[in-house]
Every structure is written in C-alpha cells, then in structure tokens.
Design a protein around this motif. Structure first.
Motif, PDB file in Angstrom:
ATOM      1  N   PRO A 182       7.535   7.491   2.039  1.00  0.00           N
ATOM      2  CA  PRO A 182       8.214   6.319   1.490  1.00  0.00           C
ATOM      3  C   PRO A 182       9.481   6.709   0.718  1.00  0.00           C
ATOM      4  N   LEU A 183      10.346   5.732   0.469  1.00  0.00           N
ATOM      5  CA  LEU A 183      11.625   6.019  -0.167  1.00  0.00           C
ATOM      6  C   LEU A 183      11.471   6.618  -1.560  1.00  0.00           C
ATOM      7  N   HIS A 184      10.352   6.278  -2.240  1.00  0.00           N
ATOM      8  CA  HIS A 184      10.185   6.865  -3.575  1.00  0.00           C
ATOM      9  C   HIS A 184      10.017   8.390  -3.491  1.00  0.00           C
ATOM     10  N   ASP A 185       9.460   8.882  -2.383  1.00  0.00           N
ATOM     11  CA  ASP A 185       9.370  10.332  -2.203  1.00  0.00           C
ATOM     12  C   ASP A 185      10.744  10.927  -1.891  1.00  0.00           C
ATOM     13  N   HIS A 186      11.573  10.191  -1.151  1.00  0.00           N
ATOM     14  CA  HIS A 186      12.936  10.642  -0.867  1.00  0.00           C
ATOM     15  C   HIS A 186      13.720  10.755  -2.173  1.00  0.00           C
ATOM     16  N   ALA A 187      13.544   9.760  -3.047  1.00  0.00           N
ATOM     17  CA  ALA A 187      14.266   9.765  -4.318  1.00  0.00           C
ATOM     18  C   ALA A 187      13.829  10.938  -5.198  1.00  0.00           C
ATOM     19  N   ARG A 188      12.532  11.242  -5.176  1.00  0.00           N
ATOM     20  CA  ARG A 188      12.039  12.328  -6.023  1.00  0.00           C
ATOM     21  C   ARG A 188      12.346  13.703  -5.438  1.00  0.00           C
ATOM     22  N   GLY A 247      16.049  14.257  -6.546  1.00  0.00           N
ATOM     23  CA  GLY A 247      15.719  14.862  -7.818  1.00  0.00           C
ATOM     24  C   GLY A 247      15.417  13.886  -8.939  1.00  0.00           C
ATOM     25  N   TRP A 248      15.081  12.619  -8.599  1.00  0.00           N
ATOM     26  CA  TRP A 248      14.753  11.643  -9.632  1.00  0.00           C
ATOM     27  C   TRP A 248      13.376  11.946 -10.210  1.00  0.00           C
ATOM     28  N   SER A 249      13.209  11.706 -11.481  1.00  0.00           N
ATOM     29  CA  SER A 249      11.890  11.796 -12.096  1.00  0.00           C
ATOM     30  C   SER A 249      11.084  10.536 -11.761  1.00  0.00           C
ATOM     31  N   GLY A 306       8.102  -0.172   3.967  1.00  0.00           N
ATOM     32  CA  GLY A 306       8.300  -0.542   5.361  1.00  0.00           C
ATOM     33  C   GLY A 306       9.058   0.468   6.184  1.00  0.00           C
ATOM     34  N   LEU A 307       9.994   1.200   5.573  1.00  0.00           N
ATOM     35  CA  LEU A 307      10.763   2.180   6.344  1.00  0.00           C
ATOM     36  C   LEU A 307       9.865   3.293   6.879  1.00  0.00           C
ATOM     37  N   GLY A 308       8.828   3.624   6.108  1.00  0.00           N
ATOM     38  CA  GLY A 308       7.888   4.630   6.588  1.00  0.00           C
ATOM     39  C   GLY A 308       7.132   4.150   7.812  1.00  0.00           C
ATOM     40  N   LEU A 309       6.697   2.876   7.774  1.00  0.00           N
ATOM     41  CA  LEU A 309       6.011   2.298   8.933  1.00  0.00           C
ATOM     42  C   LEU A 309       6.940   2.248  10.139  1.00  0.00           C
ATOM     43  N   LEU A 310       8.205   1.903   9.886  1.00  0.00           N
ATOM     44  CA  LEU A 310       9.188   1.843  10.971  1.00  0.00           C
ATOM     45  C   LEU A 310       9.419   3.233  11.560  1.00  0.00           C
ATOM     46  N   ASN A 317       0.831  -1.209   0.000  1.00  0.00           N
ATOM     47  CA  ASN A 317       0.000   0.000   0.000  1.00  0.00           C
ATOM     48  C   ASN A 317       0.865   1.260   0.000  1.00  0.00           C
ATOM     49  N   CYS A 318       1.916   1.265   0.799  1.00  0.00           N
ATOM     50  CA  CYS A 318       2.785   2.443   0.877  1.00  0.00           C
ATOM     51  C   CYS A 318       3.588   2.651  -0.404  1.00  0.00           C
ATOM     52  N   THR A 319       3.820   1.585  -1.154  1.00  0.00           N
ATOM     53  CA  THR A 319       4.596   1.692  -2.393  1.00  0.00           C
ATOM     54  C   THR A 319       3.813   2.377  -3.496  1.00  0.00           C
ATOM     55  N   ASP A 320       2.490   2.406  -3.379  1.00  0.00           N
ATOM     56  CA  ASP A 320       1.647   3.027  -4.401  1.00  0.00           C
ATOM     57  C   ASP A 320       1.655   4.532  -4.238  1.00  0.00           C
ATOM     58  N   GLY A 321       2.520   5.201  -4.982  1.00  0.00           N
ATOM     59  CA  GLY A 321       2.601   6.653  -4.870  1.00  0.00           C
ATOM     60  C   GLY A 321       3.297   7.290  -6.052  1.00  0.00           C
ATOM     61  N   VAL A 322       3.794   6.459  -6.963  1.00  0.00           N
ATOM     62  CA  VAL A 322       4.444   6.929  -8.183  1.00  0.00           C
ATOM     63  C   VAL A 322       3.805   6.192  -9.349  1.00  0.00           C
ATOM     64  N   ASP A 323       3.522   6.900 -10.417  1.00  0.00           N
ATOM     65  CA  ASP A 323       2.888   6.271 -11.573  1.00  0.00           C
ATOM     66  C   ASP A 323       3.670   5.033 -12.014  1.00  0.00           C
ATOM     67  N   GLY A 324       3.002   3.874 -11.966  1.00  0.00           N
ATOM     68  CA  GLY A 324       3.578   2.641 -12.471  1.00  0.00           C
ATOM     69  C   GLY A 324       4.452   1.875 -11.500  1.00  0.00           C
ATOM     70  N   LEU A 325       4.794   2.457 -10.343  1.00  0.00           N
ATOM     71  CA  LEU A 325       5.771   1.815  -9.456  1.00  0.00           C
ATOM     72  C   LEU A 325       5.231   0.555  -8.810  1.00  0.00           C
ATOM     73  N   CYS A 326       4.089   0.644  -8.144  1.00  0.00           N
ATOM     74  CA  CYS A 326       3.541  -0.508  -7.428  1.00  0.00           C
ATOM     75  C   CYS A 326       3.273  -1.666  -8.393  1.00  0.00           C
ATOM     76  N   ALA A 327       2.619  -1.365  -9.513  1.00  0.00           N
ATOM     77  CA  ALA A 327       2.300  -2.414 -10.476  1.00  0.00           C
ATOM     78  C   ALA A 327       3.560  -3.051 -11.045  1.00  0.00           C
ATOM     79  N   ALA A 328       4.564  -2.236 -11.379  1.00  0.00           N
ATOM     80  CA  ALA A 328       5.790  -2.762 -11.964  1.00  0.00           C
ATOM     81  C   ALA A 328       6.530  -3.670 -10.987  1.00  0.00           C
TER      82      ALA A 328
END
Length: 318
Positions: free
Chosen positions: A282-288, A292-294, A258-262, A165-176
């Motif tokens: 979540p880490l995907h927000d840290h990366a963006r 500065g990742w797209s 999981g790191l966000g939950l922790l 659930n937490c991984t769903d936050g970037v287009d295509g990330l959770c599904a991929a």
C-alpha cells in the motif's frame, strides 16, 4: 430502549449522554479486555512489521462489539438496522477468525464471505430504501434498475472492505482516516436522527481505540476491525442516498488500499509484471520505505490530504 427516554429529555443532552456512555464503555472494554487478545507474530514482508510482534491483535472484536451494543442501546432497532449490524459483525468475526487461524484462510473462502456480506448489505438497502441515488455534481436524482443497483451496491461494499483492510498497516492510520470520513458524513446533513447516532457511536468508539493505537501503538485492530469498518462505511454511504460520495470522501483510503489491489490484479491476470514496479503498495509503505516518512508523518499527512479533499469537494458543491 434508552433512545426514546433520552429523546424525551432533550436532543443536546441526549447526544451528550450517548457520547459519554459510548466512550466510557469502549475505553474500559479495550483497557480491560486487550490482554486476552492473541499476540501479533510480526509481518515478515511489511515495512516495520517486526515492531508489531507481541502486541495484542484483533482489537476490532472489542470495539465492534462495543459499537453493536451501544447501537442496540441508543438507536431504534428496526429489522433493517439489525441486518446491517449482523453484516458488520459478520465481517468482524470473519476477520478475527482468519487472523487467529493456524492456517490462513484462502482467497476463495474469504471471497465467498465477502460476496455474501456485500450482496446481503446491498439487497437489504434496496428492500427498505429503493434505488434512488443523488448525483450532486449534476444536481439531480435518478432511480436505477434493481439489478444494476444491487450489483453496484455490492461492488461498493466489496471495495470498501478491501481498501479499508489494506489501509490498516500503520499505527493510527486506518482509525484516523475512517474517523475523518465519519466526521464529514455527520457534517453533510444527509442522515436521519438514528443514522446520525450510529455515525456518532462509531466515531467515538474509534476515538477510544485510537487512544491505544496511536504511534507507538499498544494494540492492533487486525482484519477484525478494518473489514467491519469497510462494511460500515459502505452502508452509511448507501444510507446517505449519495453512494458516489464514497469517492471524494474516502479518496485517500481508496488510493492507499486500492492501488495495491490494482497492481496485484494487473500482474496476476494481465501478466504485466512491470506495472507500477517503482511504487510500493500500500502507499503508506511507499511513503515509509521509499520516501523515508515516519509513521506519525504518514498518519498526519494522509489525514490532512483527506480533510483537504473533503473540504474542497464540499466547497465546490456549495
């Protein structure tokens, strides 16, 4: 049941028909029913959350329903499988109703629903399969006491629901990421014929959804999709008889969600307000935000890391 008819015709042809029918049904379902989904209101505190505003949300109700119907068509429906489908669908409905509620459900209500689904899934597996667990690192199989197995199984389901659930936050990330996990599970050779078909159906269903969800997305899965995917992953890892494979095969999902939950747990319960203060979760927000990742870079790099982790683990085993 179409499964028996197709198996009589031939295995390769049968899987081709199943795959083609599943993709066509799921693709057309998303194409024609996406417009009746509720619209996303934007997420105030999420990175790029405003970009989601106005997009159809809750597409999980479409592709999980498609998965359920196709499974009923192409997989032998034992009572065990019916119960699994009920738990997956229940997780989807709870996420969909929470997303659409005028007032978001509280943690207690969602936690009780997760508890019922987690315990129900774990008990169902134990009743029909026992408590034997493969430990590949030690090349052995152990039989766990019933209570310990059911508790650990429930923890696996609860963890899978929340990190997915937490991984769903970037287009295509959770599904991929989930598709990568399913592909490696299919490759592992740990499943019976009907279970392989279920993996294949979910893989193809997610592929049709990803067609619409890749960046820039046309619709979002919402909690309806991510919660159901978490339950499905946990059940499949239990059905592999090697549930500890969940760690290497979903390592990126675990770390991202999981790191966000922790972090929240340490701050809320241990009052460690400085814990991981320089890491956005979540880490995907840290990366963006911090790196500065797209969105495309996040999806591709996270996916490549997960593929590499799975390949290295399989290579180590062999």
């Amino acid at each position: 049941m179409l499964y028996n008819v197709l198996m009589d015709v031939g295995g390769t042809f049968a899987h081709f028909v199943m795959a083609a029918c599943t993709f066509i049904i799921s693709f057309l379902s998303i194409l024609y029913f996406r417009n009746i989904l509720p619209k996303d209101q934007g997420r105030e505190f999420a990175v790029n959350g405003a970009l989601s505003q106005g997009k159809p949300r809750g597409a999980g109700i479409i592709f999980v329903t498609t998965f359920t119907l196709c499974t009923a068509l192409f997989v032998p429906l034992s009572l065990e499988n019916v119960l699994y489908l009920a738990f997956i669908y229940g997780a989807m409905m709870s996420g969909y109703l929470d997303d659409g509620a005028a007032v978001p459900w509280g943690n207690l209500k969602k936690g009780l629903i997760d508890l019922v689904i987690a315990l129900g899934s774990s008990i169902t597996y134990y009743v029909y399969n026992g408590s034997r667990v493969k430990l590949f690192l030690f090349d052995t199989t152990i039989r766990m006491p019933m209570v310990i197995f059911i508790i650990l199984g429930a923890v696996l389901v609860w963890t899978a629901i929340n990190v997915t659930n937490c991984t769903d936050g970037v287009d295509g990330l959770c599904a991929a990421l989930v598709m990568i996990v399913l592909a490696f599970l299919l490759y592992s050779g740990l499943f019976k014929s009907g279970e392989r078909v279920m993996l294949l159906i979910m893989l193809i269903t997610l592929g049709s959804y990803l067609w619409f969800n890749c960046s820039p997305s046309m619709l979002l899965m919402g909690d309806a999709g991510s919660r159901a995917l978490g339950v499905f992953l946990a059940i499949m890892f239990m059905k592999s008889s090697a549930p500890f494979l969940f760690i290497p095969f979903t390592l990126v999902i675990i770390l991202d969600g999981g790191l966000g939950l922790l972090k929240v747990s340490f701050i809320r319960f241990l009052k460690l307000n400085g814990f991981m203060k320089n890491i956005r979760t979540p880490l995907h927000d840290h990366a963006r935000k911090n790196k500065g990742w797209s969105d495309t870079q996040v999806v591709m790099r996270f996916s490549l890391i997960q593929i590499l982790c799975s390949v290295l683990y399989l290579s180590f085993l062999r």
